[in-house]
Design a protein around this motif. Structure first.
Motif, PDB file in Angstrom:
ATOM      1  N   ILE A   1      -5.273  -3.638  -2.867  1.00 13.61           N
ATOM      2  CA  ILE A   1      -4.399  -3.457  -1.721  1.00 13.61           C
ATOM      3  C   ILE A   1      -5.084  -2.546  -0.715  1.00 13.61           C
ATOM      4  O   ILE A   1      -5.573  -1.484  -1.080  1.00 13.61           O
ATOM      5  N   SER A   2      -5.143  -2.974   0.526  1.00 14.68           N
ATOM      6  CA  SER A   2      -5.635  -2.075   1.571  1.00 14.68           C
ATOM      7  C   SER A   2      -4.442  -1.633   2.401  1.00 14.68           C
ATOM      8  O   SER A   2      -3.332  -2.134   2.222  1.00 14.68           O
TER       9      SER A   2
ATOM     10  N   ILE B   1      -6.657  14.714  -7.185  1.00 13.22           N
ATOM     11  CA  ILE B   1      -6.203  13.399  -6.721  1.00 13.22           C
ATOM     12  C   ILE B   1      -5.124  13.574  -5.657  1.00 13.22           C
ATOM     13  O   ILE B   1      -5.167  12.938  -4.598  1.00 13.22           O
TER      14      ILE B   1
ATOM     15  N   ARG C   1      -4.593  -1.608 -10.413  1.00 15.53           N
ATOM     16  CA  ARG C   1      -4.316  -1.579  -8.977  1.00 15.53           C
ATOM     17  C   ARG C   1      -5.419  -0.815  -8.284  1.00 15.53           C
ATOM     18  O   ARG C   1      -5.678   0.330  -8.624  1.00 15.53           O
TER      19      ARG C   1
ATOM     20  N   TYR D   1       0.833  -1.191   0.000  1.00 14.38           N
ATOM     21  CA  TYR D   1       0.000   0.000   0.000  1.00 14.38           C
ATOM     22  C   TYR D   1       0.871   1.245   0.000  1.00 14.38           C
ATOM     23  O   TYR D   1       0.696   2.148  -0.817  1.00 14.38           O
TER      24      TYR D   1
ATOM     25  N   GLN E   1      -5.740   2.561 -10.334  1.00 19.13           N
ATOM     26  CA  GLN E   1      -4.756   2.919 -11.331  1.00 19.13           C
ATOM     27  C   GLN E   1      -4.669   1.800 -12.367  1.00 19.13           C
ATOM     28  O   GLN E   1      -4.648   0.620 -12.022  1.00 19.13           O
ATOM     29  N   VAL E   2      -4.674   2.184 -13.625  1.00 20.13           N
ATOM     30  CA  VAL E   2      -4.509   1.202 -14.696  1.00 20.13           C
ATOM     31  C   VAL E   2      -3.290   1.607 -15.499  1.00 20.13           C
ATOM     32  O   VAL E   2      -3.181   2.755 -15.942  1.00 20.13           O
TER      33      VAL E   2
ATOM     34  N   TYR F   1      -1.359   9.481 -18.047  1.00 16.03           N
ATOM     35  CA  TYR F   1      -2.605   8.913 -17.553  1.00 16.03           C
ATOM     36  C   TYR F   1      -3.810   9.761 -17.933  1.00 16.03           C
ATOM     37  O   TYR F   1      -3.696  10.964 -18.065  1.00 16.03           O
ATOM     38  N   ILE F   2      -4.946   9.089 -18.061  1.00 16.93           N
ATOM     39  CA  ILE F   2      -6.210   9.808 -18.078  1.00 16.93           C
ATOM     40  C   ILE F   2      -6.547  10.007 -16.607  1.00 16.93           C
ATOM     41  O   ILE F   2      -6.666   9.033 -15.853  1.00 16.93           O
TER      42      ILE F   2
ATOM     43  N   GLU G   1      -8.830  11.372 -13.471  1.00 12.20           N
ATOM     44  CA  GLU G   1     -10.208  11.700 -13.179  1.00 12.20           C
ATOM     45  C   GLU G   1     -10.425  11.782 -11.675  1.00 12.20           C
ATOM     46  O   GLU G   1     -10.267  10.770 -10.996  1.00 12.20           O
TER      47      GLU G   1
ATOM     48  N   VAL H   1      -6.103   0.610  -4.856  1.00 16.83           N
ATOM     49  CA  VAL H   1      -5.430   0.892  -3.590  1.00 16.83           C
ATOM     50  C   VAL H   1      -6.436   1.624  -2.710  1.00 16.83           C
ATOM     51  O   VAL H   1      -6.718   2.796  -2.935  1.00 16.83           O
ATOM     52  N   ALA H   2      -7.000   0.888  -1.754  1.00 16.63           N
ATOM     53  CA  ALA H   2      -8.100   1.450  -0.963  1.00 16.63           C
ATOM     54  C   ALA H   2      -7.689   1.590   0.489  1.00 16.63           C
ATOM     55  O   ALA H   2      -6.875   0.815   0.995  1.00 16.63           O
ATOM     56  N   GLY H   3      -8.240   2.587   1.138  1.00 17.40           N
ATOM     57  CA  GLY H   3      -7.995   2.746   2.566  1.00 17.40           C
ATOM     58  C   GLY H   3      -8.419   1.493   3.317  1.00 17.40           C
ATOM     59  O   GLY H   3      -7.711   0.977   4.161  1.00 17.40           O
TER      60      GLY H   3
ATOM     61  N   PHE I   1      -4.891   4.987 -16.807  1.00 19.68           N
ATOM     62  CA  PHE I   1      -6.035   5.661 -16.200  1.00 19.68           C
ATOM     63  C   PHE I   1      -5.838   5.749 -14.693  1.00 19.68           C
ATOM     64  O   PHE I   1      -5.281   4.841 -14.074  1.00 19.68           O
ATOM     65  N   MET I   2      -6.254   6.834 -14.119  1.00 17.27           N
ATOM     66  CA  MET I   2      -6.150   6.956 -12.677  1.00 17.27           C
ATOM     67  C   MET I   2      -7.359   7.711 -12.171  1.00 17.27           C
ATOM     68  O   MET I   2      -7.727   8.743 -12.724  1.00 17.27           O
ATOM     69  N   THR I   3      -7.992   7.171 -11.125  1.00 21.03           N
ATOM     70  CA  THR I   3      -9.153   7.868 -10.581  1.00 21.03           C
ATOM     71  C   THR I   3      -9.247   7.661  -9.076  1.00 21.03           C
ATOM     72  O   THR I   3      -8.704   6.683  -8.541  1.00 21.03           O
ATOM     73  N   LEU I   4      -9.923   8.564  -8.432  1.00 19.23           N
ATOM     74  CA  LEU I   4     -10.169   8.404  -7.000  1.00 19.23           C
ATOM     75  C   LEU I   4     -11.303   7.419  -6.804  1.00 19.23           C
ATOM     76  O   LEU I   4     -12.207   7.327  -7.633  1.00 19.23           O
TER      77      LEU I   4
ATOM     78  N   TYR J   1     -15.113   7.868  -7.590  1.00 14.38           N
ATOM     79  CA  TYR J   1     -15.678   8.915  -6.735  1.00 14.38           C
ATOM     80  C   TYR J   1     -17.017   9.431  -7.262  1.00 14.38           C
ATOM     81  O   TYR J   1     -17.857   9.919  -6.524  1.00 14.38           O
TER      82      TYR J   1
ATOM     83  N   LEU K   1      -3.505  10.886   2.973  1.00  7.70           N
ATOM     84  CA  LEU K   1      -3.415   9.433   3.148  1.00  7.70           C
ATOM     85  C   LEU K   1      -1.961   9.007   3.266  1.00  7.70           C
ATOM     86  O   LEU K   1      -1.613   8.119   4.036  1.00  7.70           O
TER      87      LEU K   1
ATOM     88  N   GLY L   1      -9.228   5.909  -1.345  1.00  6.41           N
ATOM     89  CA  GLY L   1      -8.063   5.492  -2.092  1.00  6.41           C
ATOM     90  C   GLY L   1      -8.198   5.774  -3.577  1.00  6.41           C
ATOM     91  O   GLY L   1      -8.933   6.657  -3.984  1.00  6.41           O
ATOM     92  N   PHE L   2      -7.513   4.990  -4.386  1.00  7.50           N
ATOM     93  CA  PHE L   2      -7.555   5.259  -5.819  1.00  7.50           C
ATOM     94  C   PHE L   2      -7.443   3.980  -6.637  1.00  7.50           C
ATOM     95  O   PHE L   2      -7.129   2.912  -6.123  1.00  7.50           O
TER      96      PHE L   2
END
Lengths: 292, 85
Positions: free
Chosen positions: B7-8, A218, B74, A45, B67-68, A209-210, A212, B76-78, B39-42, B26, A225, B64-65
């Motif tokens: 993953i936490s 972000i 991946r 993590y 990610q590709v 990256y895209i 969002e 990745v979460a709290g 790609f990445m997102t919350l 989100y 965190l 968390g977020f």
């Protein structure tokens, strides 16, 4: 030479102590195993978080995040004026120099900060640190003794969130953590880590990256965190290190007890033999005297 | 097929191959198929589903977020834990 009865009593006492230290050694070994698993489990993590922040971070964005504010560019002018030091110690003793090493590191850091004219407040986790600083009568900003050897993310959050808020508000210029770094069960050096301002992990953006929402949003979500996670890891590593230190201390105690037993047993046997010899001599002497 | 890991903060919850992933971002669900663009997102709060050859693994995630990158997803979460169906 000591009396046999006296020796017998000491032998029994050492035997009992050795039994206790042996048991504590075994208990620590099994707790260490579990604590170690938690340290290892927390790694992916932290790594993922660091990687992503490294990829999103760019110096232009840094200006906009309060958590990334470097002390040099502080609102109140140059240098670190006010800082906080978090010291993590264990709640229990009998783990060798583990806690005193941590306390010594914290004192070293405090002196270093105060030499630079930084007002430093002290936050304590763990009974051992609390009682030490009570003894020295130093002012303590906050203290907690309820975390024990199974820290959770919630604990880390509770401790770090107020500090992050105050850092963001400009009330603090730096936050350090003193903890035991868990390199292995036998190597747990006390370490000081600066968790605020955040030192962004350095990694060049490799893939486009895209995103969002935006990189900024972000980061805004992930930076707290990241700080929390760093502190969580400090808690987990210290917990594991404590068990490692206790196991070593108890192993040494058990070995020392064994050595002591060997010597005592030998002395006892000699004393017993001496007594028997003396009694025989007396009987023979008495019989001779009667004959005459 | 693509690699997925969940993953936490405490441990790696899931690690393996998958045909598709649906995760609560989100602002709503996102579906990820193999060969997705970087790609990445919350993440928000909800159930992430991992589809793998007919079966579905459901995990409750929060924060968390996601990610590709190069066919690796991946999450990745709290917090992340298996969800009861």
């Amino acid at each position: 030479m000591a009396k046999p009865r006296e020796l017998k009593r000491r032998i029994r006492s050492v035997q009992n102590t050795r039994k206790i230290t042996k048991t504590m050694e075994l208990v620590s070994t099994s707790k260490l195993k579990r604590a170690q698993d938690r340290v290892v489990g927390a790694r992916p993590y932290a790594q993922a978080l660091a990687e992503v922040i490294g990829e999103l971070y760019s110096p232009e964005l840094a200006e906009r995040f309060p958590l990334l504010r470097q002390p040099g560019r502080s609102v109140r002018g140059a240098g670190v004026r006010r800082s906080a030091l978090l010291l993590i110690t264990s709640n229990r003793g009998l783990c060798g120099a583990f806690n005193s090493n941590l306390i010594r590191e914290a004192r070293r850091r405090l002196e270093e900060l105060e030499a630079q004219d930084t007002h430093t407040e002290l936050h304590l986790v763990g009974k051992k640190g609390v009682s030490y600083f009570k003894f020295t009568r130093r002012n303590v900003a906050s203290q907690r003794v309820d975390i024990g050897d199974r820290p959770t993310l919630r604990h880390a959050e509770e401790l770090v969130q107020p500090l992050m808020d105050r850092f963001a508000a400009g009330d603090l210029d730096a936050v350090d953590v003193v903890f035991a770094k868990f390199n292995s069960a036998v190597s747990t050096p006390p370490t000081t880590m600066r968790i605020l301002p955040v030192t962004p992990p350095t990694k060049r953006r490799s893939v486009n990256y895209i995103l969002e929402p935006s990189a900024e949003e972000i980061l805004d979500e992930l930076l707290p965190l990241y700080v929390q996670n760093q502190f969580y890891r400090a808690l987990v590593e210290t917990a594991a290190a404590e068990h490692g230190a206790r196991r070593t201390a108890m192993k040494n105690a058990t070995d020392a007890g064994q050595d002591m037993l060997t010597i005592l047993q030998r002395t006892f046997n000699r004393a017993r033999q001496a007594q028997i010899t003396q009694e025989l001599a007396e009987i023979v002497g008495g019989a001779e005297a009667l004959k005459g | 097929m693509m690699r997925v890991s969940v993953i936490s903060a405490e441990r790696a919850v899931f690690e393996g191959e998958a045909d598709a992933v649906v995760a609560p971002a989100y602002d709503g669900l996102v579906g990820i198929l193999p060969r997705h663009a970087p790609f990445m997102t919350l993440l928000g709060t909800g159930i992430a589903k991992i589809h793998r050859s007919g079966e579905t693994i459901r995990l409750r995630v929060a924060g968390g977020f996601l990610q590709v990158a190069s066919n690796v997803v991946r999450i990745v979460a709290g917090s992340a834990s298996p969800a009861d169906s």
